[in-house]
Motif scaffolding. Structure first.
Motif: not given
Lengths: 374, 374, 374, 374
Positions: A199, A267, A274-276, A278, A288, A290, A292, A294, A316
Motif C-alpha cells: 500500500f 503498509e 492504508t493500515f485498515e 492492509a 500486516l 507496517s 509507515g 504514523y 513494525t
C-alpha cells in the motif's frame, strides 16, 4: 534491553574558532535553512565523513512541518554517502580516504538491544508514556547528513565501504529507503509463492515492492493513485497495480485474489486508511507488515481483526542499519537485482537545498527522491 | 489458502426416529437449555464420541449472551473428553472403545490452510467484510460437546488417545484452555531469560502464565484483580503478581522492570484496557501476544505504538488443535510439568448444566472452570 | 511423530478380470519394462488419475540399478500430470475431468508427522536401524506414475488443479524437481544479500539455483563440469559458474568470495566429494543444505567442521508435497518467475519408455529431463 | 562475514618493569604452571578485571594435553568473575569497582559476524583448510582468566554486572557451561512437549538437560555411565536416565519412546559414538544439536542419515557470549529456575591451580567443576 547511550550532541560540537561547514539546519516549524556551523570533532569511536551525496527523506519533511520534534539548530538528514575524512583514536579496520555509506539508523553494536537481535532499537531507556525512536540518531538526536561533514558514531559498526564500481547515486537509497522497504518484505516473512499487497508506492513502498519480488512473492499487487508511481512499481516488480482513486482497493484485491486475500500486506504510508485496508485484505493467518510513520492513533476494526482469532500478525520495522546490512544492500545493487536509480528524479547542490525541500515537501513535478551534492 | 469445507450440520442430523440424547442447546439470547435431540450419524471421516467429561468456556457465555451469533438449536461446547462409540467407514488407526480427546478447533488436515502451516484457520473462504472464525466448528458451525454424544469431523486428524494413567479432569483443559494459553507464550516466542507480563488470570491467562514458565521466561508478572486468581497464578509459575485494582499495572510493571518493559506481553481478556496496557509495557522490539476474543474495535495509541517505529509485533492465536497438539499437551500433564486440575473448581452433572451456566456466567463462588459429566 | 499408514499396495489391486493399462514395471535389477496391469480401484480417500504427462527421475535410475530396493512388479514414477478419472467415495472438493498434478511425496494430512510440521516424513514408524523414506509412496511403496493410470492416496490433501493457461510440460517439474530444488534454498534459509554455492547442476541443482535466486541471494555460484548445464545454470539465475573439471571448486569459491566463504551451500548430487566441498566453502555460521540421495556413509572432516565449533547447520530436505505446495509452485511458473521448460530436453511416448530409461540412465545426448506421454 | 580483529596479545603486554600478577601459563604439552607475568595495560576499548573466582574447563584440559594448540606463554582460562579494576579511555557505562562477569566468547559487537546474527563467530577471516575457533579469545588467542587480572576486550559489549544478591559461585557457570549447555537446547529449537535425549552428563551436558527442561521438553532422557552424574541429571531436570555401560543407549531410547525416536538429541561429549547414537535416535524430521568439541573426523552412517532424505538437521553451537546473554543467564540463576551450584564440587586457591588441573584432568573424586579463587 536498552542502555543509555549519551554522546556529545551538536551543541557541544559547535565550539567557536573551528573551521566552518555548510549544513541544513532546523530553525523552527516550516524553516530549514542552509547555514554554517563548525566542522565537528571526532570522539574515539567516531569517524568524520565528508559528504559527497545525500538526500531528503519524508521524515525530514515531518520535521520541517513541526510534526516530529527535534531541537532547534540540529542539522537534518540521515542518508549519507561520503569519504572518510578522519577516524577516532580507537577506530580500527578503516582508512581515511575510503568511500563509505552509513545506515540511517546507527546501532552501537554493544548495547543490550543490539546483542538481543534488535539493533535498530538501540536507544535510551523507555520512559513511561514515551518510547524514543530507537537507534535513530542522525538528524534526530545528533547532527545529520545534509551538510558538508558528518560525524558517524560507533564507526566500526556503521561504516560500510562502497565498491568502486558503484556510483554515489546507485548506493544513495541503501542507508534508508532500500533498507526500510526491504524490511517490509523481510519482517512479513515473504515466502516463495506468496501473494503480497503493497500500500503506497512512494520510495519506500517501491522498495517494499522490490523486496517482495526479491524474496519470491509470485503475485505482487501495488496500490497507489499516482500513475507514474504505478509505472515505476511495475518496473520494480509489481505484477498488478491498483489505482485506489478509481477502485476500492480492498474490493479490488479480494477480487484479484478470488476472495482469498493476501499472505502479506505491506503498509508504506502511515495512515489509518492504508493500515485498515492492509488488515482487511489479509488472508486468515496473514501478516500486516507496517513501515509507515504514523501521526495519530490507529483503529483496528473488530471484523478486520477477526475479533482477535485470525492468527494474524502486525509487525513494525525500523530501518535496519549497520555495516553488514549496508554491505548486503550494496550487493543487491551490484548484482543488478534492483536498480534504485529510477528513484532519483531530481538533483540539487547543497547550496540549493532549500529549493529541494520546497519541491520535495510539496511533491511537485513527480519527484520521488532528490540527490543533494555539496 | 482456505477451501470450502461444508459438512452436514446439526439440522440434517436431527432426523426423526433416531435414538435420543441430552444436549445443551442454544435457544435464544440468554437461553441455553438442556433438551433432547437424536444421536447423530457419522459420515465416512467422522467419529461418534460418547462424552464422559466436558466443560463450559467463556466463549460459550458470549454465545449465551447473544454476543457471538450461532444458529438456534445448536448444541454448545467445544471441550470433549470421551469414548469412541462409532467410527466412520474411512477412518483407520483408531478403535471403538478408546478413550480420547479432541481439540476445540478441528482442522481437516487436507485444507490449503492446514498445508500452509495455519491449521486453525481451516474455514470457508473469506468474504468481504467478514472473516469467519477459522476452523472452529464444535458448538459454532456444528453441534458441540455439551451433550451425551458428539460427532468429531476428520477423526483421523482430530482424535487423540488419552493415556490410561490420566483422569478425565487431568486432560479436560487440553482441548482449549491449555492449548490456547500455551499458544500465547509460543506465538510470543518466549525465550530463556525473557520477562513476560500476562494480563488477566482467568483459565486461559493462567495457562499462558504456565506456558511462559514452561518456555523459560525468568520473570513472569501476572495481572488480575481477584486475589484468589493471583494466588493460583503464583502456583502456575508467576514470579510477581500485580493487582490492577490497587495499582496502575503499566506503571507497576515499568517500575518492576526498572523502566525497561517486558519482552512479551500476553493479553488474555479481550478488552481495550488490557490490550492497550500490554502494548504500553512492551520494550522496544517486544511482542504483544493476544489471546482475547474482542467484542469491539481496538485503538492503538500512537505513543504506545512508537508511531510504528518500535520493531514491535502484535500476534493473535486461535487455539491450536489436532491430535499431535493434544498428544503434546497430555505429555505436559503426564510429565507433571503443569497440573491444571487446580482450574476445575466446580463439578456438575449434565442434567444440571443450566445451573452450571448460571454459576459460570456470573463468575460466582470463585469459579474458574466447571467439569460437566453426562 | 509418525503413525502407521498402511494402504493397499499394488499387489492387492492387481486383481484379474479388470480393464488393463500399460505401466513401467520394475522386474529386477537393470530391468524396468512396459507391461500391462489392471486399472486400479479407488479407496474412499483416493482418486484415480489418467496420466497425460510424466517423467523419469534420477531416483528411478537408482531403482533400475538396484541401488534403491522396491518390490518386484511395482510401477515406477512419482511425477504425475493428468486428469481426474474417478474420485473415492469420501472425496469432496474436486470433480472428475479436472486437470491436476500431485506431488512426488503424498502426505496424508492427518498423521502426527503432518500435524507436527513435517509432512514429508509421513511414513510408518521408525524401526531400529532403518528409517523409511518418509512419505514417499508413488513408485516406492505403492504403484507410481509411469503408467496410463495412477491412484493418488489422500486425494483431498494431494490433488492440485492446474491453471488452464499452463501446459503439461510447464508444470511437469513441480511434483519433484522444482519442489526439491527450491527446498534446498528454503531449508538453507537464504536471505537477501546471501552468497550461495550450488554443487551440481542436474535438474534439481538447477532448480536449487533458481530457488536461491527467487529468495534474494545476490551472488549465486553454480558448480558442475558439463558446459551445457552451466549455461542453463546461468539462465536459471547463477551469477558465476565453476567448472570443477578445470579448477578446484573449494579454492575457486574461496577465491571468488575473497576468503569469506558462502552463507549457504546446497548439495544436489549425493556424493562425498560434493558434500565435503559444500562444507569446506561455508563461512562460520553458514548452512549446508543437502538435497542429494546418498548411497554410502559420509565423512565430516574435522577441519571442515571447525571441530564442531563453527555454529554451522547441515540440513536435509525431502521434496515437500501436498496441494498447497503444488499451488505455490504453479504460481511460480504462471508468474513467469521461473521457466522450467528448458529442463525438458527429450520427449517419448509411454510405449517407448524403455528407450527413455536407456537414454536417461546413461545421461546421453545432453539429457536433463524427458517428458513421457501415454 | 568476518573482519580481522587483531589485538595486542599477551606478548606485547609482558613488558618489563610492570607490577606482577600470578597466572596459569601454558608452557608445553602436559605443563600448565602457575607463574608471574606483568599486570597488563588496557587499550581504549578494554577493561581490566581483578579476578575473584574462575574455573577450569574441559577445553583447558585439551590445551594441557596438547590436543588444542595455543602459543607458549599464554594464560589459560575463559570463565571470569571479578571486579572492574580499570576501564579503557573509550569505555562508557561502567564504573571501576563493579562486580562483573564476561562470557567465554567475547564478541566485538562491531564485526560483520556480530551484525549478521552470528556473534560467536567473530574471528579472523577463514583461511582455506582452517577455520579458526570464531570469537573465542580468552585463553586461546589472548591471555585468559586463570590469573589475578584479566583484560576484557570490547568491554562495553562484554562486561555484565552481577546482581548483588548472587554469590560468585552462583554465576560461575554462566560464562561458558550454562551458556553452552542452554545453547544445545536453543539451537535444537526445543518446543513444548518435545522428547529430548542428552548424550553425556558432564557439566555442559547437565546444563543442556537443564536447558531442555527450561524450554518445555516434557520427556528428557539423560545418558551417561557415571551414576553420580545421572543423579545430578535428575536434579537438573531429566525424566529418565540411561546408563550406557549397562544398556545400548540407542535401543533403550527407542524402547522408551516406543520406536518413535526423539525430537531433539543433544551431543555433549565430542565423540563419534555419541554423535552417531544421537543421529540414530532422531525421529524423522528431528534435530541433532551438537555441543561437543571433536578431535577427529566424524562418520555419518547412511542408514542413520536416512540417505539424506530424513528432513533432519545437524546444528553446532559455540558458546554464546556478550553482556545481554550473561544478563539473561544470571536472571535464570536469580529466579531460581536453575541452580548450578551443584556443579561446583571442589574448590582451590589460585596458588594450588596445578593440583586443580591434576584432579580435574584425571576426573578424580567425582569432580564436575572446580572453583578457583586468587
Amino acid at each position: 534491553m536498552t542502555d543509555t547511550i549519551e554522546r556529545p550532541g551538536f551543541v557541544e560540537r559547535n565550539r567557536p574558532g573551528r573551521a566552518k561547514m555548510k549544513a541544513a539546519i532546523f530553525v523552527e516549524k516550516n524553516r530549514i535553512v542552509l547555514d554554517e556551523k563548525p566542522i565537528p570533532d571526532v570522539g574515539p569511536l567516531d569517524a568524520l565523513i565528508r559528504i559527497t551525496t545525500t538526500t531528503i527523506c519524508g521524515t525530514d519533511v515531518h520535521i520541517l512541518k513541526g510534526e516530529y520534534p527535534v531541537e532547534k539548530g540540529l542539522t537534518i538528514g540521515h542518508e549519507p554517502v561520503g569519504i572518510i575524512e578522519k577516524l577516532g583514536s580507537a577506530v580500527e579496520g578503516f582508512a581515511e580516504g575510503q568511500r563509505v555509506i552509513a545506515g540511517a539508523i546507527t546501532p552501537s553494536g554493544y548495547s543490550n538491544a543490539c546483542l538481543c537481535g534488535c539493533a535498530s532499537q538501540d536507544g535510551p531507556r523507555m520512559k513511561h508514556g514515551f518510547k524514543p525512536m530507537g537507534g535513530w540518531r542522525f538528524g534526530n538526536t545528533i547532527d545529520g547528513a545534509q551538510a558538508e561533514y558528518l560525524v558517524v558514531p560507533d564507526a566500526m559498526t556503521n561504516l560500510a565501504p562502497v565498491p568502486e564500481a558503484l556510483a554515489d547515486e546507485q548506493v544513495l537509497m541503501c542507508p534508508d529507503i532500500m533498507s526500510t522497504g526491504f524490511a517490509g518484505a523481510e519482517s512479513g516473512k515473504v515466502r516463495i509463492g506468496d501473494t503480497v499487497a503493497v500500500f503506497a508506492q512512494g520510495p519506500i513502498g517501491l522498495c517494499a515492492t522490490a523486496g517482495a519480488r526479491l524474496m519470491g512473492a509470485t503475485r505482487i499487487i501495488a496500490v497507489d493513485r499516482v500513475g507514474e508511481r504505478l509505472n515505476v512499481a511495475r518496473a520494480m516488480g509489481a505484477d498488478e497495480v491498483v489505482d485506489f482513486s478509481k477502485v476500492d482497493p480492498v474490493e479490488e484485491i479480494l477480487r484479484l485474489t478470488d476472495g482469498r486475500g493476501v499472505d502479506v500486506a505491506i503498509e508504506a504510508l502511515g495512515r489509518q486508511e492504508t493500515f485498515e485496508a492492509a488488515l482487511r485484505v489479509l488472508r486468515p493467518g496473514g501478516t500486516l507488515s507496517s513501515l509507515g510513520v504514523y501521526s495519530s492513533d490507529l483503529k483496528i476494526p473488530l471484523d478486520a481483526f477477526a475479533a482477535g482469532l485470525g492468527d494474524n500478525r502486525i509487525v513494525t520495522s525500523l530501518c535496519p542499519g549497520g555495516k553488514e546490512r549496508m554491505r548486503r544492500l550494496m550487493d543487491v545493487v551490484a548484482s543488478g537485482r534492483v536498480d534504485a536509480r529510477a528513484l532519483v528524479t531530481h538533483r540539487f547542490r547543497l547550496d540549493d537545498i532549500e529549493k529541494a525541500y520546497d519541491l520535495f515537501s510539496h511533491q511537485r513535478d513527480g519527484v520521488l527522491k532528490v540527490a543533494i551534492t555539496p
